[in-house]
Design a protein around this motif. Structure first.
Motif, PDB file in Angstrom:
ATOM      1  N   TRP A 185      -5.279   2.692   5.564  1.00  0.00           N
ATOM      2  CA  TRP A 185      -5.671   2.163   4.499  1.00  0.00           C
ATOM      3  C   TRP A 185      -4.524   1.233   3.839  1.00  0.00           C
ATOM      4  CZ3 TRP A 185      -7.096   7.038   4.944  1.00  0.00           C
ATOM      5  CH2 TRP A 185      -8.536   7.578   4.955  1.00  0.00           C
ATOM      6  N   PRO A 186      -4.340   0.085   4.342  1.00  0.00           N
ATOM      7  CA  PRO A 186      -2.955  -0.737   4.090  1.00  0.00           C
ATOM      8  C   PRO A 186      -2.819  -0.982   2.625  1.00  0.00           C
ATOM      9  CG  PRO A 186      -4.284  -1.551   5.961  1.00  0.00           C
ATOM     10  CD  PRO A 186      -5.124  -0.471   5.408  1.00  0.00           C
ATOM     11  N   GLY A 187      -4.173  -1.232   1.936  1.00  0.00           N
ATOM     12  CA  GLY A 187      -4.163  -1.479   0.633  1.00  0.00           C
ATOM     13  C   GLY A 187      -3.540  -0.442  -0.437  1.00  0.00           C
ATOM     14  N   VAL A 188      -3.469   0.777   0.100  1.00  0.00           N
ATOM     15  CA  VAL A 188      -3.171   1.809  -0.850  1.00  0.00           C
ATOM     16  C   VAL A 188      -1.481   1.679  -1.275  1.00  0.00           C
ATOM     17  CG1 VAL A 188      -2.502   4.371  -0.646  1.00  0.00           C
ATOM     18  CG2 VAL A 188      -4.534   3.466   0.160  1.00  0.00           C
ATOM     19  N   ARG A 189      -1.272   1.869  -2.436  1.00  0.00           N
ATOM     20  CA  ARG A 189       0.085   1.437  -3.008  1.00  0.00           C
ATOM     21  C   ARG A 189       0.492   2.955  -3.625  1.00  0.00           C
ATOM     22  NH1 ARG A 189       0.450  -1.832   0.432  1.00  0.00           N
ATOM     23  NH2 ARG A 189      -0.200  -3.919  -0.180  1.00  0.00           N
ATOM     24  N   ARG A 190       0.061   3.413  -4.559  1.00  0.00           N
ATOM     25  CA  ARG A 190       0.563   4.567  -5.013  1.00  0.00           C
ATOM     26  C   ARG A 190      -0.182   5.891  -4.626  1.00  0.00           C
ATOM     27  NH1 ARG A 190       1.932   6.647 -10.973  1.00  0.00           N
ATOM     28  NH2 ARG A 190       4.000   7.495 -10.408  1.00  0.00           N
ATOM     29  N   ILE A 191       0.368   6.993  -4.206  1.00  0.00           N
ATOM     30  CA  ILE A 191      -0.018   8.026  -3.417  1.00  0.00           C
ATOM     31  C   ILE A 191       0.133   9.371  -4.360  1.00  0.00           C
ATOM     32  CG2 ILE A 191      -0.206   9.175  -1.386  1.00  0.00           C
ATOM     33  CD1 ILE A 191       0.139   6.666   0.191  1.00  0.00           C
ATOM     34  N   ALA A 192      -0.706  10.227  -4.534  1.00  0.00           N
ATOM     35  CA  ALA A 192      -0.409  11.725  -5.126  1.00  0.00           C
ATOM     36  C   ALA A 192      -0.271  12.650  -3.791  1.00  0.00           C
ATOM     37  CB  ALA A 192      -1.242  11.937  -5.846  1.00  0.00           C
ATOM     38  N   VAL A 193       0.929  13.210  -4.066  1.00  0.00           N
ATOM     39  CA  VAL A 193       0.804  14.502  -2.960  1.00  0.00           C
ATOM     40  C   VAL A 193       0.536  15.302  -3.777  1.00  0.00           C
ATOM     41  CG1 VAL A 193       2.753  15.911  -1.736  1.00  0.00           C
ATOM     42  CG2 VAL A 193       3.148  13.524  -1.716  1.00  0.00           C
ATOM     43  N   VAL A 194      -0.612  16.400  -3.395  1.00  0.00           N
ATOM     44  CA  VAL A 194      -1.222  17.487  -3.997  1.00  0.00           C
ATOM     45  C   VAL A 194      -0.707  19.096  -3.463  1.00  0.00           C
ATOM     46  CG1 VAL A 194      -3.218  18.290  -4.970  1.00  0.00           C
ATOM     47  CG2 VAL A 194      -3.100  15.860  -4.634  1.00  0.00           C
ATOM     48  N   VAL A 195      -0.108  19.543  -4.099  1.00  0.00           N
ATOM     49  CA  VAL A 195       0.238  20.949  -3.857  1.00  0.00           C
ATOM     50  C   VAL A 195       0.102  22.039  -4.942  1.00  0.00           C
ATOM     51  CG1 VAL A 195       2.131  19.940  -2.155  1.00  0.00           C
ATOM     52  CG2 VAL A 195       2.865  20.494  -4.493  1.00  0.00           C
ATOM     53  N   ASP A 196       0.395  23.184  -4.498  1.00  0.00           N
ATOM     54  CA  ASP A 196       0.536  24.282  -5.413  1.00  0.00           C
ATOM     55  C   ASP A 196       1.621  24.328  -6.440  1.00  0.00           C
ATOM     56  OD1 ASP A 196      -0.390  27.047  -6.261  1.00  0.00           O
ATOM     57  OD2 ASP A 196       1.824  27.387  -5.837  1.00  0.00           O
ATOM     58  N   ALA A 197       1.413  24.461  -7.809  1.00  0.00           N
ATOM     59  CA  ALA A 197       2.175  24.029  -8.784  1.00  0.00           C
ATOM     60  C   ALA A 197       3.660  24.729  -8.365  1.00  0.00           C
ATOM     61  CB  ALA A 197       1.860  24.495 -10.037  1.00  0.00           C
ATOM     62  N   GLN A 198       3.711  26.082  -7.793  1.00  0.00           N
ATOM     63  CA  GLN A 198       4.989  26.819  -7.494  1.00  0.00           C
ATOM     64  C   GLN A 198       5.805  25.859  -6.492  1.00  0.00           C
ATOM     65  OE1 GLN A 198       4.215  30.549  -6.422  1.00  0.00           O
ATOM     66  NE2 GLN A 198       3.327  31.105  -8.542  1.00  0.00           N
TER      67      GLN A 198
END
Length: 186
Positions: free
Chosen positions: A35-48
């Motif tokens: 998806w070349p248009g994606v700029r800002r990305i979230a890394v989703v992990v366990d809070a710890q």
């Protein structure tokens, strides 16, 4: 006296590699390739584990706290990011949570890359997978260079293959013709 040594000797040594997951950087690269248009990305992990990942202006790291639903986290982040990356974390993505996450991603048409073909087979849009054969060749080249001439070797081909869910490709508007030969469909 010196002798020329080829990689055949290292292959014959039957070196075993531990299975490795793609890095967050490799997953982000895969997401941006799809998806070349994606700029800002979230890394989703366990809070710890949140502090183990470095964020920047393009990468937001968000931990899922105990008792918090992954879909609620995605919903809260949806206005801040264009896509999501999910490193291996059984407390975040597992057999119980995968279905609602996939449904939310499809409904919102949000791109995401995970860590495993298991996720892709469960409907997740895509995954970055470390290819064992390529990783093994990289290790062999590095070991050979260190043992015999101390020279640094180039990393060679990327050790990451991108797998895309065939049904998700249409739902997420992926142009598979452009990606021909670069992705594998599941």
């Amino acid at each position: 006296m010196t002798t020329a040594v080829s990689l055949d000797g290292l292959w014959a040594a039957n070196v075993h590699l531990a299975e490795d997951d793609p890095s967050v950087a490799e997953m982000v690269q895969a997401l941006r390739q799809l998806w070349p248009g994606v700029r800002r990305i979230a890394v989703v992990v366990d809070a710890q584990l949140q502090n183990e990942y470095d964020g920047n202006s393009d990468l937001l790291v968000r931990g899922v706290s105990p008792g918090e639903e992954v879909v609620d986290v995605l919903e809260a982040l949806s206005g801040e990011v264009d896509g999501f990356v999910f490193p291996r974390d059984p407390l975040v993505l597992n057999r119980r949570s995968i279905e609602p996450v996939v449904a939310w991603l499809k409904k919102q048409k949000r791109p995401a890359v995970g860590y495993s073909k298991f996720l892709v087979s469960a409907g997740f849009p895509a995954a970055a997978i470390v290819e064992t054969a390529i990783a093994r060749a990289r290790v062999a080249r590095r070991v050979e260079a260190l043992l015999f001439d101390g020279a640094r070797t180039d990393a060679g081909a990327s050790a990451v293959a991108i797998w895309v869910n065939r049904d998700a490709a249409q739902a997420f508007a992926l142009d598979l013709a452009v990606l021909d030969g670069q992705v594998q469909l599941l």
